[in-house]
Design a protein around this motif. Structure first.
Motif, PDB file in Angstrom:
ATOM      1  N   ASN A 362      16.026  40.046  47.679  1.00 19.69           N
ATOM      2  CA  ASN A 362      17.153  40.107  46.742  1.00 19.69           C
ATOM      3  C   ASN A 362      16.767  39.485  45.402  1.00 19.69           C
ATOM      4  OD1 ASN A 362      18.800  41.297  48.652  1.00 19.69           O
ATOM      5  ND2 ASN A 362      19.492  39.328  49.467  1.00 19.69           N
ATOM      6  N   ILE A 363      16.996  40.229  44.345  1.00 20.27           N
ATOM      7  CA  ILE A 363      16.673  39.768  42.995  1.00 20.27           C
ATOM      8  C   ILE A 363      17.967  39.504  42.240  1.00 20.27           C
ATOM      9  CG2 ILE A 363      15.587  40.356  40.798  1.00 20.27           C
ATOM     10  CD1 ILE A 363      13.575  42.027  42.284  1.00 20.27           C
ATOM     11  N   THR A 364      18.067  38.327  41.648  1.00 21.14           N
ATOM     12  CA  THR A 364      19.237  37.961  40.853  1.00 21.14           C
ATOM     13  C   THR A 364      18.970  38.285  39.386  1.00 21.14           C
ATOM     14  OG1 THR A 364      19.752  36.153  42.389  1.00 21.14           O
ATOM     15  CG2 THR A 364      20.786  36.092  40.209  1.00 21.14           C
ATOM     16  N   LYS A 365      19.840  39.092  38.794  1.00 23.25           N
ATOM     17  CA  LYS A 365      19.679  39.494  37.399  1.00 23.25           C
ATOM     18  C   LYS A 365      19.911  38.308  36.465  1.00 23.25           C
ATOM     19  CE  LYS A 365      19.019  43.946  38.093  1.00 23.25           C
ATOM     20  NZ  LYS A 365      17.780  44.659  37.681  1.00 23.25           N
ATOM     21  N   ILE A 366      19.197  38.297  35.352  1.00 25.91           N
ATOM     22  CA  ILE A 366      19.318  37.246  34.340  1.00 25.91           C
ATOM     23  C   ILE A 366      19.883  37.865  33.059  1.00 25.91           C
ATOM     24  CG2 ILE A 366      18.102  35.545  32.948  1.00 25.91           C
ATOM     25  CD1 ILE A 366      18.163  34.837  35.863  1.00 25.91           C
ATOM     26  N   PRO A 367      21.038  37.372  32.568  1.00 32.05           N
ATOM     27  CA  PRO A 367      21.617  37.931  31.334  1.00 32.05           C
ATOM     28  C   PRO A 367      20.688  37.734  30.142  1.00 32.05           C
ATOM     29  CG  PRO A 367      23.205  36.544  32.511  1.00 32.05           C
ATOM     30  CD  PRO A 367      21.871  36.315  33.156  1.00 32.05           C
ATOM     31  N   LYS A 368      20.596  38.751  29.293  1.00 28.24           N
ATOM     32  CA  LYS A 368      19.854  38.717  28.038  1.00 28.24           C
ATOM     33  C   LYS A 368      18.354  38.469  28.243  1.00 28.24           C
ATOM     34  CE  LYS A 368      23.792  37.146  25.253  1.00 28.24           C
ATOM     35  NZ  LYS A 368      24.281  36.140  24.288  1.00 28.24           N
ATOM     36  N   ALA A 369      17.860  38.753  29.440  1.00 27.49           N
ATOM     37  CA  ALA A 369      16.419  38.632  29.687  1.00 27.49           C
ATOM     38  C   ALA A 369      15.713  39.845  29.091  1.00 27.49           C
ATOM     39  CB  ALA A 369      16.143  38.540  31.191  1.00 27.49           C
ATOM     40  N   PRO A 370      14.416  39.728  28.784  1.00 29.32           N
ATOM     41  CA  PRO A 370      13.665  40.894  28.296  1.00 29.32           C
ATOM     42  C   PRO A 370      13.781  42.057  29.279  1.00 29.32           C
ATOM     43  CG  PRO A 370      12.366  38.897  28.061  1.00 29.32           C
ATOM     44  CD  PRO A 370      13.582  38.514  28.843  1.00 29.32           C
ATOM     45  N   GLU A 371      13.671  43.272  28.774  1.00 29.63           N
ATOM     46  CA  GLU A 371      13.879  44.459  29.601  1.00 29.63           C
ATOM     47  C   GLU A 371      12.946  44.501  30.804  1.00 29.63           C
ATOM     48  OE1 GLU A 371      14.018  49.349  29.166  1.00 29.63           O
ATOM     49  OE2 GLU A 371      13.348  48.081  27.497  1.00 29.63           O
ATOM     50  N   PHE A 372      11.705  44.006  30.623  1.00 24.06           N
ATOM     51  CA  PHE A 372      10.739  44.099  31.720  1.00 24.06           C
ATOM     52  C   PHE A 372      10.939  43.019  32.781  1.00 24.06           C
ATOM     53  CE2 PHE A 372       8.794  41.578  28.332  1.00 24.06           C
ATOM     54  CZ  PHE A 372       8.393  40.440  29.018  1.00 24.06           C
ATOM     55  N   VAL A 373      11.812  42.046  32.532  1.00 24.49           N
ATOM     56  CA  VAL A 373      12.100  41.004  33.516  1.00 24.49           C
ATOM     57  C   VAL A 373      13.225  41.498  34.426  1.00 24.49           C
ATOM     58  CG1 VAL A 373      12.864  38.642  33.897  1.00 24.49           C
ATOM     59  CG2 VAL A 373      11.372  39.168  31.956  1.00 24.49           C
ATOM     60  N   GLU A 374      12.907  41.713  35.688  1.00 27.73           N
ATOM     61  CA  GLU A 374      13.873  42.264  36.638  1.00 27.73           C
ATOM     62  C   GLU A 374      14.888  41.213  37.071  1.00 27.73           C
ATOM     63  OE1 GLU A 374      15.257  45.700  38.455  1.00 27.73           O
ATOM     64  OE2 GLU A 374      13.622  45.395  37.019  1.00 27.73           O
ATOM     65  N   GLY A 375      14.485  39.937  37.064  1.00 28.39           N
ATOM     66  CA  GLY A 375      15.379  38.870  37.469  1.00 28.39           C
ATOM     67  C   GLY A 375      14.604  37.728  38.086  1.00 28.39           C
ATOM     68  N   ILE A 376      15.232  37.011  39.038  1.00 25.73           N
ATOM     69  CA  ILE A 376      14.577  35.891  39.712  1.00 25.73           C
ATOM     70  C   ILE A 376      14.764  36.024  41.213  1.00 25.73           C
ATOM     71  CG2 ILE A 376      14.764  34.254  37.783  1.00 25.73           C
ATOM     72  CD1 ILE A 376      17.274  33.125  39.136  1.00 25.73           C
ATOM     73  N   ILE A 377      13.830  35.412  41.963  1.00 28.10           N
ATOM     74  CA  ILE A 377      13.949  35.346  43.414  1.00 28.10           C
ATOM     75  C   ILE A 377      13.766  33.903  43.850  1.00 28.10           C
ATOM     76  CG2 ILE A 377      13.118  37.696  43.832  1.00 28.10           C
ATOM     77  CD1 ILE A 377      10.381  36.486  44.538  1.00 28.10           C
ATOM     78  N   ASN A 378      14.256  33.603  45.032  1.00 26.32           N
ATOM     79  CA  ASN A 378      14.087  32.279  45.627  1.00 26.32           C
ATOM     80  C   ASN A 378      12.989  32.379  46.667  1.00 26.32           C
ATOM     81  OD1 ASN A 378      14.253  29.879  47.114  1.00 26.32           O
ATOM     82  ND2 ASN A 378      16.443  29.682  46.732  1.00 26.32           N
ATOM     83  N   LEU A 379      11.852  31.762  46.377  1.00 23.44           N
ATOM     84  CA  LEU A 379      10.717  31.810  47.286  1.00 23.44           C
ATOM     85  C   LEU A 379      10.521  30.429  47.892  1.00 23.44           C
ATOM     86  CD1 LEU A 379       8.410  33.627  48.378  1.00 23.44           C
ATOM     87  CD2 LEU A 379       6.979  32.738  46.529  1.00 23.44           C
ATOM     88  N   ARG A 380      11.110  30.221  49.051  1.00 25.09           N
ATOM     89  CA  ARG A 380      11.003  28.953  49.771  1.00 25.09           C
ATOM     90  C   ARG A 380      11.336  27.764  48.861  1.00 25.09           C
ATOM     91  NH1 ARG A 380       6.813  32.008  51.516  1.00 25.09           N
ATOM     92  NH2 ARG A 380       5.359  31.022  50.085  1.00 25.09           N
ATOM     93  N   GLY A 381      12.429  27.893  48.119  1.00 21.11           N
ATOM     94  CA  GLY A 381      12.887  26.796  47.273  1.00 21.11           C
ATOM     95  C   GLY A 381      12.415  26.866  45.838  1.00 21.11           C
ATOM     96  N   ASP A 382      11.437  27.704  45.550  1.00 18.31           N
ATOM     97  CA  ASP A 382      10.972  27.880  44.177  1.00 18.31           C
ATOM     98  C   ASP A 382      11.662  29.093  43.565  1.00 18.31           C
ATOM     99  OD1 ASP A 382       9.263  25.744  44.274  1.00 18.31           O
ATOM    100  OD2 ASP A 382       7.532  26.918  44.888  1.00 18.31           O
ATOM    101  N   VAL A 383      12.211  28.910  42.362  1.00 17.68           N
ATOM    102  CA  VAL A 383      12.819  30.023  41.641  1.00 17.68           C
ATOM    103  C   VAL A 383      11.742  30.663  40.771  1.00 17.68           C
ATOM    104  CG1 VAL A 383      14.568  30.703  39.971  1.00 17.68           C
ATOM    105  CG2 VAL A 383      15.077  28.935  41.654  1.00 17.68           C
ATOM    106  N   ILE A 384      11.469  31.946  41.021  1.00 18.40           N
ATOM    107  CA  ILE A 384      10.356  32.631  40.367  1.00 18.40           C
ATOM    108  C   ILE A 384      10.858  33.846  39.620  1.00 18.40           C
ATOM    109  CG2 ILE A 384       8.228  33.935  40.792  1.00 18.40           C
ATOM    110  CD1 ILE A 384       7.647  32.073  43.097  1.00 18.40           C
TER     111      ILE A 384
END
Length: 507
Positions: A362-384
């Motif tokens: 699951n990818i969480t969208k980020i408002p006003k992020a660059p077009e090529f940035v799909e969002g963020i994921i939680n990888l074992r406690g790290d937000v990437i």
């Protein structure tokens, strides 16, 4: 205005117009082979081809001149290989017309009568007009990747941090056999290749299928599906051979499909249940269970190969003769690459630059992020932060599929996930076989380290440099997005002993 440049020129057609190039610049003329596309490059740069070991960029004259792409007769399309000031490149033409002799009085310089900067001279001969191409202007290709800072091969990674990660984690190549997930320690995996039907040889085990020739080496092939008692499936495009080496023996194991490369903390790698050992399952080395209770069985290479050593010894004489030739190659000249696909183009990234490879979560969208940035994921406690390489390379959008993967890599000290279409295999390549990006002449893709030709399937692989896919500012901004969240200190509670759970396989 006249010029003294005379002699022979080749002439060709592009959308019913006649063009010419002085014959002294022409190396050869070829049919259109398979072209490997280059991402983030000008549209007129169609890609690169392998011309008898030489990597040659190819320019589309139609797209350079803003002419529609399609041509009436593809069979007549040709690539003219040119060399100008030490740079070799190819241009696509609709149809060859031949060679003409050009006299001084038949040449007129373009003094503004033709608006295009790509036309150098106009040749008027036998009531025909030929426009001579300006090769200097033609090869002024600009790539969108030039804005990325940093030199090729440079890395700001901390050696000390990398060593600390290696000490607490282990990497595994995982694969499917039937419905079950298995894995090998990545240190035992020499490479992963497509399935090649083996030549049968006498063997005492039914799972010893025979041998294949792999880069002048005789490689025994064993069907791991039969060895583990799984139902044998039909060979298809996903069937792969994992090449393993242990105690001077090398063998290829047939598996149904390569899954991913995982990077696991050592304290999460569990020993196999005792009852499995008592039932004779010695080839099981450890167990990995993810948060969804999915189980991956890690196989013990030495135990797995123990009962086939006699068959392997029969090939020792042939293998020893091969090893003499291999002794001239230093180990530090070999490098492993994770090969993945984007828009039918193959890319490679050094395995040391890959933290891990995961399915798309699951990818969480980020408002006003660059077009090529799909969002963020939680990888074992790290937000990437997650970057869509298709968008970054201005490729067509593709729906997420079951083979879509995220490659986690550390770029300038920031962990970033890169979405790719399909991770295909692991390849071991001698560094001498990799052509540096400088050999592409005027192609200035800073995010490419080089290119090599896969000898197994003749495919071209572009070696990516994740360090330069984005600018330093973009990486810094992604680092702010993907910072590790601060967790509140929990109150200490009295621990209550939990009941031991029985580990079940194939849940």
């Amino acid at each position: 205005m006249k010029t003294t440049k005379e002699g022979q020129s080749i002439v060709f057609e592009i959308k019913d117009e006649n063009y010419a190039v002085p014959l002294i610049y022409v190396k050869e003329i070829i049919r259109v082979p398979e072209i490997t596309e280059l991402p983030m490059s000008e549209e007129s740069l169609k890609g690169i081809i392998n011309l008898r070991g030489i990597i040659v960029p190819v320019i589309s004259i139609r797209e350079k001149f803003g002419i529609e792409k399609s041509i009436e007769n593809k069979e007549q399309e040709r690539i003219v290989i040119l060399e100008k000031e030490g740079t070799q490149f190819g241009v696509t033409v609709d149809k060859m017309r031949g060679v003409i002799n050009v006299n001084e009085n038949e040449i007129e310089e373009n003094d503004g009568n033709f608006e295009s900067e790509f036309i150098k001279n106009v040749i008027k001969k036998d009531k025909e007009i030929y426009m001579e191409l300006n090769l200097e202007k033609l090869i002024e290709i600009k790539t969108f990747g030039n804005s990325a800072n940093g030199n090729l091969g440079n890395s700001n990674k901390s050696t000390e941090n990398r060593q600390n990660i290696l000490e607490v984690r282990e990497k595994f190549v995982t694969f499917k056999i039937g419905e079950n997930d298995y894995g090998f320690n990545i240190e035992d995996v020499k490479e992963i290749i497509r399935y090649i039907k083996p030549r049968e040889v006498p063997a005492e085990s039914e799972y010893m299928l025979g041998v294949i020739k792999l880069r002048e080496e005789i490689l025994p092939i064993s069907d791991l599906r039969i060895k583990l008692g799984a139902e044998k499936t039909e060979v298809d495009e996903f069937t792969k051979v994992v090449v393993i080496e242990s105690k001077n023996h090398k063998i290829g194991y047939v598996v149904d499909r390569i899954e991913e490369v995982i990077n696991i903390e050592k304290d999460k790698i569990l020993p196999p249940p005792l009852y499995l050992k008592t039932q004779g399952n010695d080839e099981i080395k450890s167990i990995i269970k993810d948060k969804n209770e999915n189980i991956t069985i890690i196989l013990d290479i030495e135990k797995l190969m123990a009962d086939v050593s006699e068959n392997l010894d029969k090939l020792s004489e042939t293998k020893n003769s091969i090893k003499e030739n291999e002794s001239n190659i230093k180990k530090d000249e070999d490098v492993q690459f994770i090969i993945f696909e984007l828009e039918k183009t193959l890319y490679g990234i050094e395995i040391e630059d890959v933290r891990e490879i995961n399915r798309l979560s699951n990818i969480t969208k980020i408002p006003k992020a660059p077009e090529f940035v799909e969002g963020i994921i939680n990888l074992r406690g790290d937000v990437i932060a997650v970057v869509d390489l298709r968008k970054r390379f201005s490729l067509n959008k593709k729906e997420i599929g079951e083979f879509t993967r995220i490659i986690i890599s550390e770029v300038k000290g920031v962990s970033i996930g890169f979405i790719v279409d399909y991770v295909k295999y692991v390849s071991k390549v001698n560094r001498n076989e990799i052509l540096p990006v400088e050999t592409l002449g005027f192609v200035n893709n800073d995010f490419l380290k080089g290119v090599y030709k896969n000898k197994d399937n003749n495919s071209m692989v572009l070696i990516l440099n994740f360090e330069n896919v984005m600018t330093e500012k973009e990486v810094k901004d992604l680092g702010k997005i993907g910072s590790k969240p601060v967790t509140k200190k929990r109150e200490t509670k009295k621990k209550v002993p939990k009941k031991k759970k029985t580990l079940k396989i194939n849940e």
